[in-house]
Design a protein around this motif. Structure first.
Motif, PDB file in Angstrom:
ATOM      1  N   THR A  80      39.634  49.908  50.121  1.00 28.75           N
ATOM      2  CA  THR A  80      38.592  49.140  49.525  1.00 28.75           C
ATOM      3  C   THR A  80      37.470  49.974  48.798  1.00 28.75           C
ATOM      4  OG1 THR A  80      38.991  47.469  51.271  1.00 28.75           O
ATOM      5  CG2 THR A  80      36.790  47.446  50.261  1.00 28.75           C
ATOM      6  N   ASN A  81      37.289  50.814  49.409  1.00 30.66           N
ATOM      7  CA  ASN A  81      35.950  51.712  48.939  1.00 30.66           C
ATOM      8  C   ASN A  81      36.275  52.453  47.698  1.00 30.66           C
ATOM      9  OD1 ASN A  81      34.252  51.309  51.186  1.00 30.66           O
ATOM     10  ND2 ASN A  81      34.962  53.051  52.365  1.00 30.66           N
ATOM     11  N   VAL A 110      45.285  46.218  57.486  1.00 30.78           N
ATOM     12  CA  VAL A 110      44.919  45.201  56.356  1.00 30.78           C
ATOM     13  C   VAL A 110      44.061  44.049  56.789  1.00 30.78           C
ATOM     14  CG1 VAL A 110      46.992  45.544  55.143  1.00 30.78           C
ATOM     15  CG2 VAL A 110      46.923  43.617  56.725  1.00 30.78           C
ATOM     16  N   GLN A 111      43.788  43.914  58.202  1.00 31.27           N
ATOM     17  CA  GLN A 111      42.762  42.745  58.278  1.00 31.27           C
ATOM     18  C   GLN A 111      41.509  43.106  57.800  1.00 31.27           C
ATOM     19  OE1 GLN A 111      43.934  45.026  60.931  1.00 31.27           O
ATOM     20  NE2 GLN A 111      42.119  45.834  61.730  1.00 31.27           N
ATOM     21  N   PHE A 112      41.379  44.455  57.610  1.00 33.30           N
ATOM     22  CA  PHE A 112      39.997  44.868  56.981  1.00 33.30           C
ATOM     23  C   PHE A 112      39.775  44.371  55.485  1.00 33.30           C
ATOM     24  CE2 PHE A 112      37.027  47.846  55.085  1.00 33.30           C
ATOM     25  CZ  PHE A 112      36.174  47.841  55.893  1.00 33.30           C
ATOM     26  N   LEU A 113      40.880  43.865  54.791  1.00 34.81           N
ATOM     27  CA  LEU A 113      40.583  43.178  53.458  1.00 34.81           C
ATOM     28  C   LEU A 113      40.025  41.854  53.697  1.00 34.81           C
ATOM     29  CD1 LEU A 113      43.821  44.408  51.916  1.00 34.81           C
ATOM     30  CD2 LEU A 113      41.941  45.629  51.690  1.00 34.81           C
ATOM     31  N   SER A 114      40.091  41.184  54.622  1.00 30.75           N
ATOM     32  CA  SER A 114      39.421  40.052  54.909  1.00 30.75           C
ATOM     33  C   SER A 114      38.293  39.518  54.148  1.00 30.75           C
ATOM     34  CB  SER A 114      39.567  39.607  56.411  1.00 30.75           C
ATOM     35  OG  SER A 114      38.738  38.573  56.535  1.00 30.75           O
ATOM     36  N   GLY A 115      38.313  38.603  53.426  1.00 32.29           N
ATOM     37  CA  GLY A 115      36.996  38.075  52.593  1.00 32.29           C
ATOM     38  C   GLY A 115      36.603  38.945  51.378  1.00 32.29           C
ATOM     39  N   GLU A 117      37.918  39.422  48.350  1.00 32.33           N
ATOM     40  CA  GLU A 117      38.629  38.740  47.276  1.00 32.33           C
ATOM     41  C   GLU A 117      39.159  39.433  46.013  1.00 32.33           C
ATOM     42  OE1 GLU A 117      39.692  35.563  47.497  1.00 32.33           O
ATOM     43  OE2 GLU A 117      38.704  35.510  49.285  1.00 32.33           O
ATOM     44  N   LYS A 118      38.245  40.623  45.431  1.00 30.13           N
ATOM     45  CA  LYS A 118      38.454  41.332  44.462  1.00 30.13           C
ATOM     46  C   LYS A 118      39.372  42.482  44.909  1.00 30.13           C
ATOM     47  CE  LYS A 118      36.003  39.870  40.806  1.00 30.13           C
ATOM     48  NZ  LYS A 118      35.919  38.551  41.481  1.00 30.13           N
ATOM     49  N   THR A 119      39.248  42.898  46.083  1.00 32.30           N
ATOM     50  CA  THR A 119      40.141  43.858  46.493  1.00 32.30           C
ATOM     51  C   THR A 119      41.687  43.286  46.625  1.00 32.30           C
ATOM     52  OG1 THR A 119      38.384  44.994  47.694  1.00 32.30           O
ATOM     53  CG2 THR A 119      40.445  45.904  48.253  1.00 32.30           C
ATOM     54  N   GLN A 120      41.563  42.258  47.235  1.00 29.98           N
ATOM     55  CA  GLN A 120      43.050  41.636  47.400  1.00 29.98           C
ATOM     56  C   GLN A 120      43.505  41.170  46.162  1.00 29.98           C
ATOM     57  OE1 GLN A 120      42.875  38.226  50.320  1.00 29.98           O
ATOM     58  NE2 GLN A 120      41.025  38.893  51.190  1.00 29.98           N
ATOM     59  N   ASP A 121      42.753  40.785  45.178  1.00 33.46           N
ATOM     60  CA  ASP A 121      43.110  40.640  43.889  1.00 33.46           C
ATOM     61  C   ASP A 121      44.144  41.785  43.318  1.00 33.46           C
ATOM     62  OD1 ASP A 121      42.236  38.020  43.826  1.00 33.46           O
ATOM     63  OD2 ASP A 121      40.564  38.462  42.594  1.00 33.46           O
ATOM     64  N   THR A 122      43.404  42.783  43.713  1.00 32.96           N
ATOM     65  CA  THR A 122      44.250  44.061  42.951  1.00 32.96           C
ATOM     66  C   THR A 122      45.323  44.498  43.918  1.00 32.96           C
ATOM     67  OG1 THR A 122      41.905  44.925  42.048  1.00 32.96           O
ATOM     68  CG2 THR A 122      43.646  46.529  42.391  1.00 32.96           C
ATOM     69  N   PHE A 123      45.212  44.473  45.200  1.00 34.72           N
ATOM     70  CA  PHE A 123      46.097  44.963  46.091  1.00 34.72           C
ATOM     71  C   PHE A 123      47.392  43.904  45.591  1.00 34.72           C
ATOM     72  CE2 PHE A 123      48.163  44.225  50.451  1.00 34.72           C
ATOM     73  CZ  PHE A 123      48.815  45.545  50.426  1.00 34.72           C
ATOM     74  N   PHE A 124      46.972  42.596  45.202  1.00 37.04           N
ATOM     75  CA  PHE A 124      48.104  41.662  45.019  1.00 37.04           C
ATOM     76  C   PHE A 124      49.030  42.213  43.875  1.00 37.04           C
ATOM     77  CE2 PHE A 124      49.678  37.903  42.665  1.00 37.04           C
ATOM     78  CZ  PHE A 124      50.443  37.267  43.680  1.00 37.04           C
ATOM     79  N   HIS A 125      48.390  42.530  42.799  1.00 38.32           N
ATOM     80  CA  HIS A 125      49.006  43.266  41.718  1.00 38.32           C
ATOM     81  C   HIS A 125      49.843  44.421  41.953  1.00 38.32           C
ATOM     82  CE1 HIS A 125      47.347  40.003  39.245  1.00 38.32           C
ATOM     83  NE2 HIS A 125      46.317  40.379  39.482  1.00 38.32           N
ATOM     84  N   ILE A 126      49.295  45.260  42.699  1.00 45.72           N
ATOM     85  CA  ILE A 126      49.903  46.518  42.964  1.00 45.72           C
ATOM     86  C   ILE A 126      51.092  46.146  44.264  1.00 45.72           C
ATOM     87  CG2 ILE A 126      49.689  48.697  44.593  1.00 45.72           C
ATOM     88  CD1 ILE A 126      46.826  48.656  43.796  1.00 45.72           C
ATOM     89  N   PRO A 144      48.814  39.146  64.325  1.00 48.96           N
ATOM     90  CA  PRO A 144      50.122  38.361  63.139  1.00 48.96           C
ATOM     91  C   PRO A 144      49.330  37.862  61.992  1.00 48.96           C
ATOM     92  CG  PRO A 144      49.747  37.071  65.180  1.00 48.96           C
ATOM     93  CD  PRO A 144      48.949  38.127  65.301  1.00 48.96           C
ATOM     94  N   PRO A 145      50.293  37.969  60.962  1.00 48.06           N
ATOM     95  CA  PRO A 145      49.763  37.399  59.369  1.00 48.06           C
ATOM     96  C   PRO A 145      49.351  36.117  59.578  1.00 48.06           C
ATOM     97  CG  PRO A 145      52.096  38.507  59.256  1.00 48.06           C
ATOM     98  CD  PRO A 145      51.457  38.707  60.792  1.00 48.06           C
ATOM     99  N   ARG A 146      49.951  35.126  60.463  1.00 44.21           N
ATOM    100  CA  ARG A 146      49.461  33.698  60.358  1.00 44.21           C
ATOM    101  C   ARG A 146      47.993  33.583  60.908  1.00 44.21           C
ATOM    102  NH1 ARG A 146      50.783  33.344  65.796  1.00 44.21           N
ATOM    103  NH2 ARG A 146      52.543  34.453  66.044  1.00 44.21           N
ATOM    104  N   GLU A 147      47.580  34.621  61.679  1.00 53.20           N
ATOM    105  CA  GLU A 147      46.179  34.771  62.199  1.00 53.20           C
ATOM    106  C   GLU A 147      45.067  35.507  61.422  1.00 53.20           C
ATOM    107  OE1 GLU A 147      46.294  35.855  66.237  1.00 53.20           O
ATOM    108  OE2 GLU A 147      47.975  34.395  66.672  1.00 53.20           O
ATOM    109  N   LEU A 148      45.641  35.954  60.244  1.00 52.60           N
ATOM    110  CA  LEU A 148      44.928  36.713  59.534  1.00 52.60           C
ATOM    111  C   LEU A 148      43.811  35.927  58.379  1.00 52.60           C
ATOM    112  CD1 LEU A 148      47.076  39.537  58.107  1.00 52.60           C
ATOM    113  CD2 LEU A 148      44.918  39.927  59.347  1.00 52.60           C
ATOM    114  N   GLN A 149      42.668  35.556  58.893  1.00 53.32           N
ATOM    115  CA  GLN A 149      41.848  34.671  58.304  1.00 53.32           C
ATOM    116  C   GLN A 149      41.077  35.349  57.065  1.00 53.32           C
ATOM    117  OE1 GLN A 149      39.858  32.792  61.437  1.00 53.32           O
ATOM    118  NE2 GLN A 149      41.442  31.688  61.827  1.00 53.32           N
TER     119      GLN A 149
END
Ligand code: ADP
Ligand code: MG
Length: 339
Positions: A80-81, A110-115, A117-126, A144-149
């Motif tokens: 993220t940094n 990866v729970q640290f990526l929670s909230g 959004e922009k980092t997640q977008d980029t991670f999604f593409h990667i 577990p993934p299902r609990e990753l809010q």
């Protein structure tokens, strides 16, 4: 923490019931990165249970066995940094290019990526890019993934494409093995009694277990004493156990089940097998002693037995203690775990 730490290996990762699936899936991935159906591999579990160790071991194994595979380990925080900095410095494409070129991406917590959004977008593409090319992705999470809010659904659904395996709190045998391995690597020899005592007393996670062993060694060298049960007790008193801590019925059941190497469920079951009845009676006896619970409530915690069964259990332990020194000794030993 962008790099692999060579100290983490499969060799020094003790296998037990608590981690068998995750470990063997991890080893399969290490041997054939990108070629198994475990892509992504998602390892989850609570703090100090060995997530970082295991995924670093996979990374190290691949690095040591393949000359041509580029392995990158990064914590989600660091990722993220780096992402934020790359935007600040107008170098986003350098950032994405770097990650899109790796053969194996290990991304921790990866729970640290929670909230974010922009980092997640980029991670999604990667992620998509790497996955499409058959590159291996390995992730960890504290749940577990299902609990990753706070994580996008499109990411969560991809996390489930491969294999999700959990790391559980180590069972008694595994704790013994971890302590022995740790002492062995420090070249220290101590009585089995001490190892057993520590394994019984510290049943939270491996990090804490290691912390206790380190304190124990420090304590021994400071006081120039042998490491014995007495010293272990003192050390533990100062670090993990809150002296005032109330002994609960759950703790009693846990310790008794551990001691006899049976499941807690057996203490609560209807089983009349000798190997269940005796520990169950002992646990009831200790529950009466250490908790303020009425007999009825104790019975309730042991599979809904009535108060006369509890009275009978306490009586038989009392009788056994007077007639059988082994029983007396067992009770003493169990009591020592509560102090
Ligand atoms: P997490 O990332 O889940 O918080 P770590 O991987 O940092 O946990 O593990 C905490 C400590 O416990 C590390 O020193 C690690 O080497 C050790 N450890 C965890 N699991 C095992 C195991 N199965 N065998 C040996 N050491 C372990
Ligand atoms: Mg970790």
């Amino acid at each position: 923490d962008t790099y692999l730490n060579g100290n983490y290996s499969f060799d020094n990762f003790i296998e037990g019931d608590c981690n068998r699936l995750a470990r063997s899936a991890g080893f399969a991935v290490a041997q054939r990165p990108g070629l198994t159906s475990f892509n992504p591999l998602m390892v989850y579990g609570g703090v100090g249970l060995g997530k970082t160790h295991l995924v670093q071991a996979i990374g190290n194994y691949i690095r040591n066995h393949y000359d041509d595979k580029m392995v990158t380990y990064v914590s989600s925080e660091k990722f993220t940094n780096q992402f934020i900095n790359s935007i600040k410095n107008n170098k986003l494409s350098d950032f994405t290019d770097f990650y899109m070129k790796v053969d194996v991406l290990v991304i921790d917590d990866v729970q640290f990526l929670s909230g974010k959004e922009k980092t997640q977008d980029t991670f999604f593409h990667i992620f998509n890019h790497l996955h499409q090319l058959g590159k291996q992705i390995i992730m960890t999470s504290d749940r577990p993934p299902r609990e990753l809010q706070g994580l996008q659904d499109r990411l969560l659904s991809r996390f489930k494409w491969g294999l999700t395996a959990d790391l559980q709190t180590p069972d008694f045998e595994t704790r013994i093995a971890i302590i022995q391995k740790k002492l062995q690597s420090e070249g220290i020899n101590i009585e089995y009694d001490v190892i057993e005592y520590v394994a019984h007393s510290v049943n939270t996670n491996v990090r804490e277990l290691e912390g206790v062993i380190i304190s124990l060694m420090a304590q021994a060298s400071l006081t120039r004493r042998e490491i014995d049960v007495e010293l272990a007790k003192n050390t533990l008193k100062n670090i993990v156990m809150d002296e005032e801590k109330e002994v609960t019925i759950d703790t009693i059941q846990e310790i008794v089940a551990d001691y006899f190497e049976i499941n807690i469920a057996n203490l609560k079951s209807k089983s009349r097998k000798k190997e269940d009845v005796y520990p169950r009676q002992l646990a009831m006896y200790l529950a009466k002693d250490y908790t303020d619970l009425p007999l009825k409530s104790i019975g309730y915690h042991f599979g809904g037995r009535d108060h006369s069964t509890v009275i009978h259990s306490i009586q038989s332990i009392n009788d056994l203690m007077t007639s059988d020194p082994d029983v007396e000794e067992t009770v003493q030993k169990l009591r020592s775990y509560f102090k």
